[in-house]
Write an enzyme that holds these catalytic residues in place. Sequence first.
Site, PDB file in Angstrom:
ATOM      1  CE  LYS A  12       9.050   6.692   7.076  1.00  0.00           C
ATOM      2  NZ  LYS A  12       9.174   7.771   8.039  1.00  0.00           N
ATOM      3  CB  CYS A  30       6.952  50.266   4.051  1.00  0.00           C
ATOM      4  SG  CYS A  30       8.073  48.938   3.659  1.00  0.00           S
ATOM      5  CE  LYS A  86       5.145   5.298   6.858  1.00  0.00           C
ATOM      6  NZ  LYS A  86       5.033   6.686   7.239  1.00  0.00           N
ATOM      7  CD  GLU A 127      -2.361  -1.478   2.703  1.00  0.00           C
ATOM      8  OE1 GLU A 127      -2.457  -0.514   3.493  1.00  0.00           O
ATOM      9  OE2 GLU A 127      -2.687  -2.645   2.982  1.00  0.00           O
TER      10      GLU A 127
HETATM   11  P1  AMP Z   1       5.743   6.294  11.021  1.00  0.00           P
HETATM   12  O1  AMP Z   1       4.939   7.484  11.454  1.00  0.00           O
HETATM   13  O2  AMP Z   1       6.857   6.622  10.091  1.00  0.00           O
HETATM   14  O3  AMP Z   1       6.089   5.384  12.172  1.00  0.00           O
HETATM   15  O4  AMP Z   1       4.751   5.451  10.111  1.00  0.00           O
HETATM   16  C1  AMP Z   1       3.604   4.874  10.646  1.00  0.00           C
HETATM   17  C2  AMP Z   1       2.412   5.621  10.171  1.00  0.00           C
HETATM   18  O5  AMP Z   1       2.234   5.533   8.769  1.00  0.00           O
HETATM   19  C3  AMP Z   1       1.142   5.067  10.705  1.00  0.00           C
HETATM   20  O6  AMP Z   1       0.899   5.490  12.013  1.00  0.00           O
HETATM   21  C4  AMP Z   1       0.135   5.616   9.743  1.00  0.00           C
HETATM   22  O7  AMP Z   1      -0.285   6.869  10.236  1.00  0.00           O
HETATM   23  C5  AMP Z   1       0.923   5.888   8.482  1.00  0.00           C
HETATM   24  N1  AMP Z   1       0.426   5.204   7.289  1.00  0.00           N
HETATM   25  C6  AMP Z   1       0.240   5.817   6.093  1.00  0.00           C
HETATM   26  N2  AMP Z   1      -0.240   4.982   5.163  1.00  0.00           N
HETATM   27  C7  AMP Z   1      -0.395   3.779   5.776  1.00  0.00           C
HETATM   28  C8  AMP Z   1      -0.869   2.499   5.339  1.00  0.00           C
HETATM   29  N3  AMP Z   1      -1.251   2.278   4.058  1.00  0.00           N
HETATM   30  N4  AMP Z   1      -0.905   1.505   6.239  1.00  0.00           N
HETATM   31  C9  AMP Z   1      -0.506   1.721   7.528  1.00  0.00           C
HETATM   32  N5  AMP Z   1      -0.043   2.893   7.997  1.00  0.00           N
HETATM   33  C10 AMP Z   1       0.020   3.923   7.131  1.00  0.00           C
HETATM   34 ZN    ZN Z   2       9.310  48.906   5.493  1.00  0.00          ZN
END
Ligand code: AMP
Ligand code: ZN
Length: 673
Positions: free
Chosen positions: A311, A429, A115, A113
């Site tokens: 990432k 100004c 992110k 999926e």
């Molecule tokens: P991190 O904040 O880097 O620890 O990443 C975790 C966070 O990614 C989770 O808490 C979600 O908010 C976010 N996230 C975004 N897309 C997804 C997804 N498809 N599945 C799970 N988490 C996701």
């Molecule tokens: Zn000024």
Amino acid sequence: MEEIHKKIDVLRDELHEHNYKYYIDDSPIISDYEFDMKLKELQELELQYPQFLDSNSPTQRVGGQITKSFENVPHKFPMYSLSNTYSKEELIQWEERIKKIIGNEERISYSCELKFDGASISITYKNGVLIQALTRGDGVQGDNITSNIKTIKTIPLKLKGEYPNFFEIRGEIIIPLEGFQKMNEERLAKGEPIFSNPRNTASGSLKMQDSRLVAKRPLMCFLYSIIGENIDVNTQFEALQKSKKWGFKVPDSARLKNSIDDVFDYIKEWELKREDLPYDIDGIVIKVNDFSHQKKLGYTAKSPRWAIAYKYKAEQVSTILEEVQYQVGRTGAITPVAKLKPVLISGTIVKRASLHNADQIEKLDLRIGDTVFVEKGGEIIPKITGVNSNYRGNLEARIQFINKCPECYFPLEREQGEAQHYCRNDNLCPPQQIGKIQHFISRKAMDIDGLGGETVTLLYKNGLVNKISDLYRLRKDQILNLERMADKSVSNLLGGIEKSKAKPFSKVLFGLGIRYVGETVAKTLVRAFKSINLIEKASFDDLILIDEIGEKIAKSIIDYFSKKENISLIEELKSFGLQFESIENQKSKHFAFDKKRFVISGVFEEYSREELKSEIESLGGLLVSSVSSKTDYLIAGNGIGPSKKNKAEQLNIRIIGEKDFISLKKSNNNKML
Ligand code: AMP
Ligand code: ZN
């Protein structure tokens, strides 16, 4: 009654369905107008029959609830974070660890999926209706932001189809790039500081106290995980498909992959395609698909063993910081801008980067000549993310934020709690003067035909206009002398200026460029006060009583009218014939009252003093506190002050009672101005 209840229910169901068709399914079947009419009908019915109120009615989408402090609520199931990696080797190692636990003979598949880069959220549904929404918080407890979440139209308030009775669903609240950009453009136009990126803005929006403001932010939500005890779902991919059927916005980008090699393909595919997505992602999430496998793998203290985030590296380059320049905006806000040795990032040459404010420079500990890292993310302008400490510039040359305006040398101010420095020399100004005139003529304000921003600069540089009112003094011969100005374009320009005198008051008010008074606030003020005189007279308390006018706006309005340059500017514009009253106000004027001066004294039977005053003002009369030769009427009530009465008699001023006032009002009603 039954009838009405039924009608309300039918309307609600219809609106829920249209909302779904528009926001989730992207296939609306009625026009926005028809939708608004139905919504309005429902709003009116709910107002009339409060006994049928429903906290999940489609009318709740506009918000209304104010939360002073958000209640902290424990998560039923903790919200873990994800372990993450930037390397493919680590992904292979991750798979090896999984195989060890699950066993080599089992086939493992992965749900891949996107992110989404936003703020995560956990929403609880009971019997198909949304009952609670929590932020992630520390993962164990989150903030209860239910009323804010209900304003987000991609989140269903009522579910469709066959859903479990009780479950939680998790997802990410994001702001798509287009909406983000539009929001910042609007903020720029209002002279408010712009937001630096969609992610922080999304999470900041969720914590706003006024849900009506949340409703106006372009937030949306993608859902990606369901949790519950008897949910009859066996795999992650199935969860995605099912939640989509229940009415949630689930991205179509998820794919099921049967090996880590196939996962790599997915990563590669989106590394390129993400550039074209209408929102930001910061990587890919890979989840072991089978829930029974997930259970076996379990969790570490911080994150599930069955999922990992891959990432993408933001493209980062290094270059040299040559200079810091300072820009002065229309409102006097000073923005430091880094001038860089030109460098190529994702196909474009970058020469400048935003530094936001003094704190940012301090935080980066910048010196001229430093080798800095520059990144281009979702933001509009690239930013400096750090300094390469191996190649520092002149360590002595710490960058000192300027303390005088670079354009007019006025000492800069920085208010407590504000990040930005300001030049408060508004009316002298140069960039502020030019900016104010450019704002006044801009499309959303006076929209003056034949006059553009560059011409304003030209007129300013030639000393023909210094302030807004000077536009109305321009003569043809003066402009014809300027370069690039042909006869025809001069006529257009002057014609456009002349026509602008008829533009409605709300446009004029917005055009004045009072800090924090944007288009909407200007309209609200006009609706509430009807004329500039009453806005000018309004006290801080009068102002904040009005819906949508907060303390910051009220303070700025009071501030604006306390400056005599501004008052005289308005007087000049009035003398040129610009509109400073709402249209209804002009219609309701009465010849016997218009511009007449009234003094009132004593108490009255039919009216309270306040009612009497506002009646007089709405008819066009002016209220004065003491009797003088300029007074036209003294309205005498019971217990009138003797000194006022004597003075009026001496000066031969008409003294009328309450009854006379009423008949005066009725007199020649047809002679309304
Ligand atoms: P991190 O904040 O880097 O620890 O990443 C975790 C966070 O990614 C989770 O808490 C979600 O908010 C976010 N996230 C975004 N897309 C997804 C997804 N498809 N599945 C799970 N988490 C996701
Ligand atoms: Zn000024």
